[in-house]
Design a protein around this motif. Structure first.
Motif, short mmCIF file in Angstrom:
data_model
loop_
_atom_site.label_atom_id
_atom_site.label_comp_id
_atom_site.label_asym_id
_atom_site.label_seq_id
_atom_site.Cartn_x
_atom_site.Cartn_y
_atom_site.Cartn_z
N ASP A 15 0.84 -1.20 0.00
CA ASP A 15 0.00 0.00 0.00
C ASP A 15 0.87 1.25 0.00
OD1 ASP A 15 -2.44 -1.40 0.12
OD2 ASP A 15 -2.20 -1.68 2.27
N ASN A 16 2.12 1.10 0.44
CA ASN A 16 3.05 2.23 0.50
C ASN A 16 4.30 1.90 -0.31
OD1 ASN A 16 1.72 4.05 2.57
ND2 ASN A 16 1.79 2.13 3.71
N GLU A 17 5.20 2.89 -0.42
CA GLU A 17 6.44 2.65 -1.14
C GLU A 17 7.31 1.66 -0.37
OE1 GLU A 17 8.48 6.06 -2.78
OE2 GLU A 17 6.69 7.27 -2.46
N LYS A 18 8.25 1.06 -1.07
CA LYS A 18 9.16 0.10 -0.45
C LYS A 18 9.89 0.77 0.71
CE LYS A 18 12.46 -3.47 -1.75
NZ LYS A 18 13.17 -4.13 -2.84
N PRO A 19 10.02 0.11 1.85
CA PRO A 19 10.67 0.74 3.00
C PRO A 19 12.18 0.86 2.79
CG PRO A 19 10.21 -1.55 3.50
CD PRO A 19 9.57 -1.27 2.16
N ILE A 20 12.78 1.81 3.50
CA ILE A 20 14.25 1.90 3.53
C ILE A 20 14.76 0.70 4.32
CG2 ILE A 20 16.21 3.21 4.43
CD1 ILE A 20 14.49 5.73 4.09
N ILE A 21 15.72 -0.04 3.75
CA ILE A 21 16.34 -1.18 4.44
C ILE A 21 17.77 -0.78 4.79
CG2 ILE A 21 16.80 -3.66 4.36
CD1 ILE A 21 13.87 -2.99 3.81
N SER A 22 18.09 -0.75 6.07
CA SER A 22 19.42 -0.33 6.52
C SER A 22 20.07 -1.46 7.29
CB SER A 22 19.33 0.89 7.44
OG SER A 22 18.54 1.90 6.88
N THR A 23 21.40 -1.42 7.34
CA THR A 23 22.14 -2.38 8.16
C THR A 23 23.47 -1.79 8.52
OG1 THR A 23 22.81 -4.71 8.36
CG2 THR A 23 23.28 -3.61 6.26
N TYR A 24 24.18 -2.46 9.39
CA TYR A 24 25.53 -2.04 9.78
C TYR A 24 26.31 -3.27 10.21
CZ TYR A 24 29.44 -0.20 12.39
OH TYR A 24 30.72 0.04 12.83
N SER A 25 27.55 -3.34 9.76
CA SER A 25 28.46 -4.41 10.16
C SER A 25 29.56 -3.82 11.01
CB SER A 25 29.07 -5.08 8.93
OG SER A 25 30.22 -5.81 9.30
N SER A 26 29.99 -4.55 12.03
CA SER A 26 31.08 -4.08 12.89
C SER A 26 32.38 -3.95 12.11
CB SER A 26 31.27 -5.04 14.07
OG SER A 26 31.53 -6.35 13.60
N ASN A 27 32.43 -4.49 10.88
CA ASN A 27 33.63 -4.34 10.05
C ASN A 27 33.71 -2.96 9.40
OD1 ASN A 27 34.28 -7.05 10.55
ND2 ASN A 27 32.97 -7.74 8.88
#
Length: 389
Positions: free
Chosen positions: A285-297
């Motif tokens: 029903d809405n735009e694709k969500p922002i997908i975020s991540t973070y690696s300790s590297n």
């Protein structure tokens, strides 16, 4: 692309509790320790403490445990902030042009690829540089994840003013400090430690589940919040990983302003889920969500997570200290109890579950359930419901 905004700001002074305001009346000089459970506002008082220095002609160094918390904190307040370990390593190298002396890792640390300074050697090194560093006041968030040797080393350099906030129920490093350790290293009596007791983050049902994983009483057990949940915390047994990912994507689509934390056990799973969320397409029903991540590297400057917008953030459990999300999905697959230490796993579960403000789900494979971790979960359906997807 329009992005739904969410409120991510530091509470104003007049909105703080009497306990929190008492903390802010502490003098800038001396050693201070503030303890409290997740959601009691430890990071809030640490940042307001920093503001007390304005116009005083000196700038405190604000240290946090990990890069994600550093990024989150810097989005709340502009400050001279870095992670505690990277700052210690830089300080030592700038003084000596030598690399940090390391102590041999224990077998479990080897498995986690952790390295730690040899604080006995470091204290001797720093004692030769007493007064050589422009002495800054230190404000330390998540101070329980640093060992006594960390603070003792800085005292050898001449540092005197320490303001530490922490919770020993949230220890997730091998080399850490108990409340008693911190009292001793700072020269404090127990009755001079300020305890924050009111939980502002979680709903009552979420806080009740979190308390199931509470392992000791060195930090005060916070009062259960009265704020209700629309949904009870739930253990979801999923048929496939895709079904798991689609469930979370649908939740993100229902409310695009909601920030969803997906907490996983390993770097491999973090990468797998990040890819799945980015690639799986569902009716929206809405735009694709922002997908975020973070690696300790990654380096600190590369934490690319906007906490003022909705979306999905995929993180390993060691990266979520001090962070909060509107909804949390804890993926149990791959979580391992190391060396039979069930209390260490309870502390990890305590940290992970207490990130949730409004909704909390634990998820595991129905075909390959994590039986050892599931055995630590409450069996009372009033505390944790069970369902399948």
């Amino acid at each position: 692309m329009s992005v739904s905004k969410r409120i991510n700001e530091l509470p104003q002074l007049h909105n703080l509790t009497k306990q929190q305001q008492r903390v802010l009346r502490l003098p800038l000089e001396g050693q201070h320790l503030v303890v409290g459970a997740p959601g009691t506002g430890k990071s809030v008082v640490a940042l307001h403490r920093m503001k007390k220095y304005e116009g005083k002609g000196r700038i405190p160094k604000v240290l946090t445990f990990n890069h994600v918390l550093a990024s989150h904190t810097s989005q709340l307040s502009d400050c001279d902030l870095t992670t505690a370990m990277s700052w210690l390593y830089k300080t030592q190298y700038d003084l000596t042009a030598q690399y940090m002396p390391q102590r041999p890792p224990s077998p479990s640390e080897k498995k986690k690829r952790e390295v730690n300074p040899d604080y006995d050697q470091l204290k001797n090194i720093f004692s030769a540089y007493y007064g050589k560093v422009p002495i800054q006041d230190l404000i330390v968030d998540e101070g329980q994840d640093l060992p006594s040797g960390y603070y003792e080393s800085l005292m050898e350099l001449g540092f005197e003013n320490f303001f530490i906030v922490g919770d020993q129920n949230q220890q997730i490093t091998e080399d850490n400090s108990s409340r008693r350790d911190l009292e001793e290293v700072l020269g404090l009596s127990s009755d001079s430690v300020i305890e924050l007791e009111e939980n502002f983050r979680n709903t009552g049902p979420i806080a009740r589940l979190c308390q199931h994983f509470y392992t000791d009483r060195a930090s005060p057990l916070p009062k259960l919040p009265e704020r209700p949940s629309l949904l009870k915390p739930t253990l979801l047994n999923y048929s496939t990983v895709n079904a798991c990912a689609e469930t979370i994507l649908r939740a993100a689509d229902r409310d695009s302003g909601k920030l969803i934390g997906v907490i996983v056990a390993s770097e491999t799973k973090r990468e797998d889920y990040f890819k799945k969320f980015s690639q799986i397409d569902i009716p929206r029903d809405n735009e694709k969500p922002i997908i975020s991540t973070y690696s300790s590297n990654q380096k600190q400057g590369n934490v690319n997570i906007d906490f003022s917008s909705g979306g999905i953030v995929v993180l390993c459990d060691k990266s979520v200290k001090g962070i909060e999300f509107d909804a949390v999905y804890v993926i149990l697959d791959g979580l391992q109890i190391i060396g039979g230490d069930e209390d260490a796993m309870r502390k990890r579960l305590y940290v992970m579950t207490s990130r949730a403000k409004d909704e909390l789900f634990l998820m595991q494979s129905a075909l390959y359930p994590n039986k050892s971790v599931e055995a630590l979960l409450p069996t009372d359906s009033n505390i944790l419901e069970r369902d399948s997807i």
